[in-house]
Design a protein around this motif. Structure first.
Motif, PDB file in Angstrom:
ATOM      1  N   LEU A 146       0.821  -1.053  -0.027  1.00 13.06           N
ATOM      2  CA  LEU A 146      -0.102   0.020   0.021  1.00 13.06           C
ATOM      3  C   LEU A 146       0.574   1.220   0.045  1.00 13.06           C
ATOM      4  CD1 LEU A 146      -2.802   0.973   0.074  1.00 13.06           C
ATOM      5  CD2 LEU A 146      -2.805   0.968   2.608  1.00 13.06           C
ATOM      6  N   THR A 147       2.162   1.053   0.528  1.00  8.17           N
ATOM      7  CA  THR A 147       2.962   2.478   0.699  1.00  8.17           C
ATOM      8  C   THR A 147       3.463   2.688  -0.864  1.00  8.17           C
ATOM      9  OG1 THR A 147       3.745   1.781   2.860  1.00  8.17           O
ATOM     10  CG2 THR A 147       4.930   3.377   1.659  1.00  8.17           C
ATOM     11  N   ASP A 148       3.819   1.721  -1.219  1.00 11.44           N
ATOM     12  CA  ASP A 148       4.330   1.909  -2.772  1.00 11.44           C
ATOM     13  C   ASP A 148       3.176   2.386  -3.683  1.00 11.44           C
ATOM     14  OD1 ASP A 148       6.852   1.203  -2.107  1.00 11.44           O
ATOM     15  OD2 ASP A 148       6.576  -0.700  -2.581  1.00 11.44           O
ATOM     16  N   VAL A 231      -1.469  14.931   0.488  1.00 11.47           N
ATOM     17  CA  VAL A 231      -2.235  14.038   1.502  1.00 11.47           C
ATOM     18  C   VAL A 231      -1.673  12.423   1.413  1.00 11.47           C
ATOM     19  CG1 VAL A 231      -4.525  13.243   1.978  1.00 11.47           C
ATOM     20  CG2 VAL A 231      -4.321  15.568   1.482  1.00 11.47           C
ATOM     21  N   PHE A 232      -1.670  12.196   0.150  1.00 11.26           N
ATOM     22  CA  PHE A 232      -0.941  10.797   0.096  1.00 11.26           C
ATOM     23  C   PHE A 232       0.239  10.525   0.433  1.00 11.26           C
ATOM     24  CE2 PHE A 232      -4.243   9.313  -3.635  1.00 11.26           C
ATOM     25  CZ  PHE A 232      -5.169   9.391  -2.802  1.00 11.26           C
ATOM     26  N   ASP A 233       1.229  11.646   0.246  1.00 11.49           N
ATOM     27  CA  ASP A 233       2.507  11.553   0.928  1.00 11.49           C
ATOM     28  C   ASP A 233       2.270  11.391   2.290  1.00 11.49           C
ATOM     29  OD1 ASP A 233       3.573  11.675  -1.838  1.00 11.49           O
ATOM     30  OD2 ASP A 233       3.979  13.900  -1.619  1.00 11.49           O
ATOM     31  N   GLN A 234       1.494  12.194   3.125  1.00 13.32           N
ATOM     32  CA  GLN A 234       1.601  12.003   4.521  1.00 13.32           C
ATOM     33  C   GLN A 234       0.824  10.909   4.947  1.00 13.32           C
ATOM     34  OE1 GLN A 234      -0.781  15.523   5.815  1.00 13.32           O
ATOM     35  NE2 GLN A 234       0.943  17.163   5.006  1.00 13.32           N
ATOM     36  N   VAL A 235      -0.079  10.287   4.158  1.00 13.79           N
ATOM     37  CA  VAL A 235      -0.723   9.034   4.624  1.00 13.79           C
ATOM     38  C   VAL A 235       0.235   8.020   4.450  1.00 13.79           C
ATOM     39  CG1 VAL A 235      -2.705   7.454   3.867  1.00 13.79           C
ATOM     40  CG2 VAL A 235      -3.224   9.921   3.984  1.00 13.79           C
ATOM     41  N   GLY A 236       0.911   8.207   3.237  1.00  7.43           N
ATOM     42  CA  GLY A 236       2.031   6.933   3.184  1.00  7.43           C
ATOM     43  C   GLY A 236       3.170   6.874   4.190  1.00  7.43           C
ATOM     44  N   GLU A 237       3.680   8.105   4.645  1.00  9.25           N
ATOM     45  CA  GLU A 237       4.370   8.088   5.860  1.00  9.25           C
ATOM     46  C   GLU A 237       3.797   7.415   7.077  1.00  9.25           C
ATOM     47  OE1 GLU A 237       5.700  12.019   6.284  1.00  9.25           O
ATOM     48  OE2 GLU A 237       6.790  12.190   4.419  1.00  9.25           O
ATOM     49  N   THR A 238       2.499   7.524   7.401  1.00 10.59           N
ATOM     50  CA  THR A 238       1.748   7.219   8.486  1.00 10.59           C
ATOM     51  C   THR A 238       1.807   5.668   8.419  1.00 10.59           C
ATOM     52  OG1 THR A 238       0.541   9.268   8.591  1.00 10.59           O
ATOM     53  CG2 THR A 238      -0.257   7.315   9.777  1.00 10.59           C
ATOM     54  N   ILE A 239       1.495   5.186   7.104  1.00  8.48           N
ATOM     55  CA  ILE A 239       1.211   3.865   6.839  1.00  8.48           C
ATOM     56  C   ILE A 239       2.774   2.959   7.010  1.00  8.48           C
ATOM     57  CG2 ILE A 239       0.709   1.920   5.170  1.00  8.48           C
ATOM     58  CD1 ILE A 239      -1.339   3.900   4.148  1.00  8.48           C
TER      59      ILE A 239
END
Length: 317
Positions: A146-148, A231-239
């Motif tokens: 999911l991160t990728d 937003v997706f960049d921040q969500v990716g870091e959290t994940i």
């Protein structure tokens, strides 16, 4: 019959069972990919054997029954779809029923009615466990990718593509199961379904709260606007941070899960081994009401113990 003779007999029964199952798998070809038989032979197929006609009639009957009882929307969230299998539900149920019947016959030949009942119960349970394992592995791979996936979508949005076009790019370039799930989203959207509903179904099938956040972010962006790529960049870091914590917890709880598997499998394997080596010794257990009562008590205690150990080793964070 001596022990070597019993082993040869058991090996022959297992070989016959495997041959029957292989024949059933060959008969039940997965849907999709090939041209239907009706199009290749529009005037029918008079050369079909009796077994083929019986299996086709049985599959059609089961499929009709399932379509009447279950709504069409439940097919997208069935265990077979979640496991990534293309085998229709009716084919899988008929195959499991045939395996149960063959196993019951083998158990009756080996030990009698008790072993036949045990095998008849064991086969559907193993089939359900097999599907559950496939679903769990597929969901785990989806979460790891999911991160990728978010990085690829974010890059597509920064390049000027729309959300659907970025999702289509992920469907073409990502690995399984992300590629299959995103391809399904693209196809459903092109057929007129709302994008948010398709993404919600993916979140339900994969049981991924992280992906649900992604779907909600897309919905909020459609309503109020904003920089969705950021937003997706921040969500990716959290994940990514949560994945590291999850890996640590999984490593710490692996010993407890392995102990639970060994403790649950050891009595069952010992029971099967003693039944094959010394059937007369185990016949007293299956041929007396007290033996059946003890087996029931043991099954309940093992289920309680397995549930207890599972709750202890299944850590939440």
């Amino acid at each position: 019959m001596t022990v070597p003779g019993q082993l040869v007999f058991v090996f022959g029964i297992v070989a016959i069972t495997a041959a029957v199952l292989i024949a059933l798998v060959v008969v039940f070809k997965p849907a999709g990919g090939s041209v239907p038989m009706e199009r290749r032979r529009p005037f029918g197929n008079p050369d079909q054997g009796v077994l083929t006609r019986i299996t086709e009639a049985t599959v059609k009957f089961v499929e009709t029954s399932l379509s009447r009882r279950a709504p069409a929307t439940s097919q997208s969230t069935s265990l077979l779809v979640q496991a990534g299998l293309t085998l229709p539900r009716a084919d899988f149920l008929v195959l499991a029923a045939a395996g149960t019947l063959v196993s019951a016959v083998v158990g009756f030949i080996l030990q009698g009615a008790g072993m036949a009942l045990l095998f008849a119960i064991l086969v559907p349970v193993l089939a359900r466990v097999y599907l559950s394992v496939l679903v769990s592995r597929r969901r785990s791979r989806f979460g790891e990718q999911l991160t990728d996936t978010l990085t690829m979508i974010s890059g597509g949005l920064r390049a000027g593509h729309s959300v659907l076009r970025a999702i289509d790019a992920v469907a073409q370039e990502a690995n399984e199961p992300t590629a299959t799930e995103f391809s399904r989203v693209v196809n459903e959207t092109r057929l007129g379904r709302d994008l948010q509903e398709s993404l919600g179904d993916v979140a339900v099938r994969m049981k991924s709260d992280d992906f649900r956040w992604m779907a909600e972010a897309i919905e909020i962006n459609r309503e109020v606007g904003g920089d969705l790529a950021e937003v997706f960049d921040q969500v990716g870091e959290t994940i990514s941070e949560r994945a590291q914590i999850k890996g640590t917890v999984k490593a710490l709880s692996a010993e407890g899960k392995l102990s639970a598997i060994i403790l649950m499998a050891l009595p069952i394997l010992l029971l099967v081994f003693l039944s094959l080596v010394n059937p007369k010794y185990m016949g007293n257990l299956f041929g007396h009401p007290v033996g059946w009562m003890l087996l029931g008590i043991a099954t309940v205690m093992m289920a309680i113990g397995g549930f207890w150990v599972h709750k202890i080793s299944d850590l939440k964070f």
